[in-house]
Write a protein that holds these residues in place. Structure first.
Motif, PDB file in Angstrom:
ATOM      1  N   ASP A  35       0.830  -1.204   0.000  1.00  0.00           N
ATOM      2  CA  ASP A  35       0.000   0.000   0.000  1.00  0.00           C
ATOM      3  C   ASP A  35       0.868   1.258   0.000  1.00  0.00           C
ATOM      4  N   ARG A  36       1.954   1.206   0.773  1.00  0.00           N
ATOM      5  CA  ARG A  36       2.855   2.352   0.831  1.00  0.00           C
ATOM      6  C   ARG A  36       3.535   2.569  -0.519  1.00  0.00           C
ATOM      7  N   LEU A  37       3.899   1.488  -1.178  1.00  0.00           N
ATOM      8  CA  LEU A  37       4.505   1.586  -2.502  1.00  0.00           C
ATOM      9  C   LEU A  37       3.543   2.251  -3.483  1.00  0.00           C
ATOM     10  N   GLU A  38       2.279   1.957  -3.349  1.00  0.00           N
ATOM     11  CA  GLU A  38       1.268   2.546  -4.225  1.00  0.00           C
ATOM     12  C   GLU A  38       1.276   4.071  -4.120  1.00  0.00           C
ATOM     13  N   THR A  39       1.496   4.584  -2.896  1.00  0.00           N
ATOM     14  CA  THR A  39       1.509   6.039  -2.736  1.00  0.00           C
ATOM     15  C   THR A  39       2.732   6.657  -3.412  1.00  0.00           C
ATOM     16  N   LEU A  40       3.862   5.899  -3.429  1.00  0.00           N
ATOM     17  CA  LEU A  40       5.066   6.426  -4.075  1.00  0.00           C
ATOM     18  C   LEU A  40       4.889   6.564  -5.577  1.00  0.00           C
ATOM     19  N   ARG A  41       3.962   5.782  -6.120  1.00  0.00           N
ATOM     20  CA  ARG A  41       3.732   5.827  -7.564  1.00  0.00           C
ATOM     21  C   ARG A  41       3.297   7.213  -8.010  1.00  0.00           C
ATOM     22  N   TRP A  42       2.686   7.959  -7.086  1.00  0.00           N
ATOM     23  CA  TRP A  42       2.177   9.281  -7.455  1.00  0.00           C
ATOM     24  C   TRP A  42       2.918  10.416  -6.741  1.00  0.00           C
ATOM     25  N   ARG A  43       3.909  10.067  -5.935  1.00  0.00           N
ATOM     26  CA  ARG A  43       4.588  11.107  -5.156  1.00  0.00           C
ATOM     27  C   ARG A  43       5.539  11.916  -6.029  1.00  0.00           C
ATOM     28  N   ARG A  44       5.494  13.225  -5.860  1.00  0.00           N
ATOM     29  CA  ARG A  44       6.422  14.121  -6.539  1.00  0.00           C
ATOM     30  C   ARG A  44       7.341  14.763  -5.497  1.00  0.00           C
ATOM     31  N   LEU A  45       8.584  14.927  -5.880  1.00  0.00           N
ATOM     32  CA  LEU A  45       9.604  15.379  -4.941  1.00  0.00           C
ATOM     33  C   LEU A  45       9.680  16.896  -4.866  1.00  0.00           C
ATOM     34  N   GLN A  46      10.070  17.372  -3.690  1.00  0.00           N
ATOM     35  CA  GLN A  46      10.423  18.772  -3.494  1.00  0.00           C
ATOM     36  C   GLN A  46      11.945  18.877  -3.380  1.00  0.00           C
ATOM     37  N   ALA A  47      12.451  20.080  -3.542  1.00  0.00           N
ATOM     38  CA  ALA A  47      13.903  20.271  -3.487  1.00  0.00           C
ATOM     39  C   ALA A  47      14.477  19.812  -2.155  1.00  0.00           C
ATOM     40  N   ARG A  48      13.716  19.975  -1.069  1.00  0.00           N
ATOM     41  CA  ARG A  48      14.226  19.584   0.251  1.00  0.00           C
ATOM     42  C   ARG A  48      14.312  18.071   0.386  1.00  0.00           C
ATOM     43  N   ASP A  49      13.513  17.314  -0.388  1.00  0.00           N
ATOM     44  CA  ASP A  49      13.651  15.860  -0.379  1.00  0.00           C
ATOM     45  C   ASP A  49      15.021  15.447  -0.923  1.00  0.00           C
ATOM     46  N   VAL A  50      15.524  16.212  -1.857  1.00  0.00           N
ATOM     47  CA  VAL A  50      16.797  15.872  -2.498  1.00  0.00           C
ATOM     48  C   VAL A  50      17.973  16.472  -1.739  1.00  0.00           C
ATOM     49  N   TYR A  51      17.863  17.757  -1.353  1.00  0.00           N
ATOM     50  CA  TYR A  51      19.021  18.475  -0.808  1.00  0.00           C
ATOM     51  C   TYR A  51      18.866  18.910   0.646  1.00  0.00           C
ATOM     52  N   GLY A  52      17.737  18.647   1.281  1.00  0.00           N
ATOM     53  CA  GLY A  52      17.557  19.026   2.674  1.00  0.00           C
ATOM     54  C   GLY A  52      17.723  20.520   2.873  1.00  0.00           C
ATOM     55  N   SER A  53      18.418  20.910   3.939  1.00  0.00           N
ATOM     56  CA  SER A  53      18.604  22.331   4.247  1.00  0.00           C
ATOM     57  C   SER A  53      19.427  23.044   3.181  1.00  0.00           C
ATOM     58  N   GLN A  54      20.180  22.298   2.382  1.00  0.00           N
ATOM     59  CA  GLN A  54      20.986  22.922   1.330  1.00  0.00           C
ATOM     60  C   GLN A  54      20.144  23.366   0.139  1.00  0.00           C
ATOM     61  N   ALA A  55      18.857  22.991   0.111  1.00  0.00           N
ATOM     62  CA  ALA A  55      17.989  23.393  -1.000  1.00  0.00           C
ATOM     63  C   ALA A  55      17.894  24.910  -1.111  1.00  0.00           C
ATOM     64  N   SER A  56      18.023  25.606   0.009  1.00  0.00           N
ATOM     65  CA  SER A  56      17.929  27.067   0.003  1.00  0.00           C
ATOM     66  C   SER A  56      19.294  27.741   0.008  1.00  0.00           C
ATOM     67  N   SER A  57      20.365  26.956  -0.131  1.00  0.00           N
ATOM     68  CA  SER A  57      21.712  27.537  -0.121  1.00  0.00           C
ATOM     69  C   SER A  57      21.968  28.316  -1.410  1.00  0.00           C
ATOM     70  N   PRO A  58      22.507  29.518  -1.314  1.00  0.00           N
ATOM     71  CA  PRO A  58      22.800  30.298  -2.531  1.00  0.00           C
ATOM     72  C   PRO A  58      23.921  29.703  -3.369  1.00  0.00           C
ATOM     73  N   ILE A  59      24.708  28.789  -2.799  1.00  0.00           N
ATOM     74  CA  ILE A  59      25.817  28.210  -3.569  1.00  0.00           C
ATOM     75  C   ILE A  59      25.510  26.776  -4.016  1.00  0.00           C
ATOM     76  N   LEU A  60      24.259  26.319  -3.844  1.00  0.00           N
ATOM     77  CA  LEU A  60      23.929  24.956  -4.262  1.00  0.00           C
ATOM     78  C   LEU A  60      24.173  24.761  -5.750  1.00  0.00           C
ATOM     79  N   GLN A  61      23.707  25.687  -6.575  1.00  0.00           N
ATOM     80  CA  GLN A  61      23.827  25.495  -8.018  1.00  0.00           C
ATOM     81  C   GLN A  61      25.282  25.500  -8.480  1.00  0.00           C
ATOM     82  N   SER A  62      26.106  26.349  -7.894  1.00  0.00           N
ATOM     83  CA  SER A  62      27.516  26.340  -8.273  1.00  0.00           C
ATOM     84  C   SER A  62      28.188  25.053  -7.809  1.00  0.00           C
TER      85      SER A  62
END
Length: 717
Positions: free
Chosen positions: A650-677
């Motif tokens: 059932d939990r896997l079924e929910t992942l089928r439709w889940r979309r990620l946010q930047a914080r899922d990938v980079y955590g607190s670094q998602a808002s870092s001004p030097i992340l892209q560099s």
């Protein structure tokens, strides 16, 4: 001045230079772009050939001209101590109780400049006479007295004349000094000093509680680095300086490569595939610090202290010889993070004596812990607390470890969390860790943030079994006898394994599970998700450790002990963590779902198969139940596991439709001004430019998979 006077040599047998005035010299400090504004107003000191000291300041363009000094060369230094306008980070480094740093104004200015090349390599220059008489590529350490805390000298073409400095020092110019300090400038000449920027690289880490793919990958690499030596030369009793020539090693990684703005990727001696951490460009003082060694500045560094002498390896590296637990770990810090990484056991069968899962009281908290893990935790606890007492200023304490190291990391994290009046803020990531404590401990540690990473084919997270309470003094002799005389040997073996009273072993933390999949092109990958059961990790273990009642199958137990590839950081966890980071990055960029339809189909089929196997096994067991016990099947552990597998689907079924946010990938670094560099730098490596949405695990080179870390015998039982 008469012509004959000009022809006299600067130095003679009787005096260092002619005691005549009338010469001039000029110089400028510039950054790599040739701009001197970064050094405008900087105070300097010169010592001329007459032994006179002169103090001055550069103009707004980093330039100055001296006139009418004694004829001959002068020694130039920039040793003015930095003075903060108010409390700032540099001020805290200068006035901390342990290892206060001799930070100069020149160092602070150099930390504010940047490299022309993104890799930090010096730009090759061809300087003409029309531009300057002399051109030197210098480092801050060339111009200051105390340099033990500064990075090693980078390769350069235009070196300052060290022979001239030695000559001046031999003749007694400048302040008394144990080492040569300063740059020699020559009269009637203009000199340009290009100062190398003081920048460093540090692995990016999120300090948020939330699990993120960045920390998954970064801490997999940092955990693997714990298998390396510290690499200091000399390793003990250094006299005046230390170096870190061994690669890979912890000291070389942090003190040489990252401090020198180089990107190391080798975090294990057997690693052949290039896995680069995501690095951020920071001022040098905000790097992961390896503390300086300077017996002139720090009394605790003096060799006369004998066994109590402090040096970088003793401060940052724990290698337990005293208590015999074979525990190894390293610790370092910057202004936001204190990082502790603990190694799994790297020794072989001779360490079986340490494999003792007898439960003992966890005295710093509640519940009971695996005795072998608890001994290792106790051995290194004081080492960590001593470091925190000196350098903890409110940072997030990030602890990570693989296998046995993960089990020790859990006990350490909970012990630190419960330290009275300390209020340590702990974040824990473990990889392939066995169960370390009982259910009472797990309940008591519920507030500890712990992300527990499990590879699908790794047998170690399934042990010790919940029913175990092994006593090594009993089960080891039993295992020996088992092969020569099965009946008494088996009884002795079982008595050494089975717990008759007390609480069962139980995992702690939020499980993140690598589920392997085969991609359409035939390559392998994995999907990271959080199942609702332990059957997935147990399934791998049961292929090697089958239980008949409470007795392990002997042949398969031996098989488990020698099949370590799925437990290896190098072969399994690092590649899967890299693939997860790339998949999540691509999902974020394309606004896709975390699990594709094809992936959902593959995993769902695997979960269905497990459910079916458990139901069939339950039917077989039911045939052997006494009649008066039938009808209660839904209360037995196997039935409960079937239900948990359903929850996982059932939990896997929910992942089928889940979309990620930047914080899922980079955590607190998602808002870092030097992340892209930082990501741009990471993507310059061709190994990181996988384009498919389902990033495959990188194949190993043709020369093989490399030698994985030895399977932790300690963590099996």
């Amino acid at each position: 001045m008469a012509l004959d006077e000009w022809k006299q040599p600067f130095f003679s047998e009787y005096m260092p230079a002619c005691q005549l005035r009338g010469c001039w010299l000029s110089f400028a400090l510039v950054d790599e772009a040739g701009d001197g504004k970064a050094y405008g107003g900087l105070a300097f000191t010169t010592f001329d050939s007459g032994g006179q000291r002169y103090r001055g300041r550069l103009n707004g363009e980093g330039y100055t001209k001296l006139e009418n000094q004694y004829r001959g060369p002068v020694v130039l230094i920039f040793d003015t101590t930095y003075v903060a306008a108010g409390a700032d980070y540099y001020d805290s480094l200068q006035h901390r109780d342990s290892y206060p740093l001799p930070i100069t104004e020149l160092q602070v200015r150099a930390e504010q400049t940047r490299f022309l090349r993104p890799d930090g390599q010096r730009v090759e220059r061809s300087v003409t006479k029309s531009q300057t008489d002399h051109f030197y590529q210098v480092e801050v350490r060339d111009l200051v007295r105390h340099a033990a805390h500064l990075p090693p000298v980078a390769s350069r073409t235009h070196r300052p004349p060290r022979h001239a400095l030695k000559m001046m020092a031999d003749l007694g110019f400048g302040p008394p000094q144990p080492t040569l300090v300063g740059v020699v400038l020559f009269p009637n000449r203009h000199t340009v000093l290009e100062v190398r920027p003081l920048r460093a690289l540090r692995p990016m880490l999120s300090i948020e509680d939330q699990f993120c793919a960045l920390n998954l990958y970064q801490l997999a690499l940092m955990s693997t680095l714990s298998y390396c030596d510290f690499g200091q030369e000399p390793p003990t009793k250094p006299i005046d300086q230390v170096s870190f020539p061994l690669e890979p090693s912890v000291g070389h990684f942090f003190a040489d490569r990252l401090s020198g703005y180089q990107e190391p990727w080798k975090v294990d001696v057997e690693l052949v595939q290039h896995f680069y951490p995501v690095y951020e460009d920071v001022p040098y003082s905000r790097r992961f610090e390896i503390l300086p060694f300077d017996p002139e500045l720090y009394q605790q560094n003096r060799i006369e202290l004998g066994e109590e002498q402090e040096h970088p390896e003793r401060l940052h590296f724990f290698d337990d010889k005293k208590h015999g637990t074979d525990t190894q770990a390293y610790i370092c810090h910057h202004d936001e993070v204190i990082l502790v990484a603990i190694r799994g056991t790297a020794s072989g069968a001779d360490k079986l004596r340490d494999a003792n899962a007898h439960q003992v009281a966890f005295v710093e908290g509640v519940g009971k812990a695996h005795e072998g893990f608890h001994k290792a935790y106790q051995a290194m606890r004081d080492f960590v607390l001593r470091y925190l007492d000196q350098f903890y200023t409110g940072q997030r304490i990030v602890i990570c470890g693989h296998s046995l190291g993960g089990a020790i990391a859990l006990l350490l994290a909970e012990g630190l969390r419960r330290t009275e009046d300390a209020h340590y803020n702990i974040l824990l990531y473990t990889f392939g860790a066995p169960r370390a404590a009982d259910s009472e401990f797990t309940d008591g540690a519920s507030a500890l943030v712990h992300h527990r990473i499990v590879n699908h084919n790794d047998p170690v997270p399934s042990v010790p079994a919940p029913w175990m309470n092994t006593t090594a003094k009993i089960w080891i002799p039993g295992a020996v006898v088992l092969f020569s005389n099965p009946a008494p040997g088996g009884l002795l073996f079982a008595l050494g394994l089975v717990r008759l009273t007390g609480n069962p072993y139980q995992h702690h933390g939020a499980q993140q599970h690598f589920m392997p999949i085969l991609l359409p092109d035939g390559t392998h990958s994995s999907v990271l998700w959080t199942p609702g059961c332990e059957s997935i990790e147990d399934a791998a273990c049961k292929r090697a450790l089958r239980l008949n009642g409470d007795m392990p199958d002997r042949a398969n137990l031996i098989k488990q002990l020698v099949q370590s590839a799925h437990h290896s950081m190098v072969v399994s966890y690092i590649p899967a963590a890299w693939a997860t980071l790339r998949r999540w990055q691509q999902t974020l960029d394309t606004h896709g779902t975390l699990v594709t339809a094809r992936e959902f189909e593959l995993i769902d089929k695997a979960l269905f198969t497990m459910q079916h196997q458990l139901r069939e096994q339950r039917k077989k067991l039911d045939l052997h139940r006494p009649a008066n016990q039938r009808g209660y099947e839904h209360h037995d552990p196997m039935s409960q596991e079937v239900d948990r597998l359903k929850d996982s689907r059932d939990r896997l079924e929910t992942l089928r439709w889940r979309r990620l946010q930047a914080r899922d990938v980079y955590g607190s670094q998602a808002s870092s001004p030097i992340l892209q560099s930082s990501l741009k730098r990471w993507f310059t490596h061709p190994q990181n430019r996988e384009l498919t949405q389902m990033a495959s695990i990188p194949p190993q080179p043709d020369d093989g998979w490399g030698k994985p870390q030895t399977l932790d015998i300690d963590s099996i039982v």
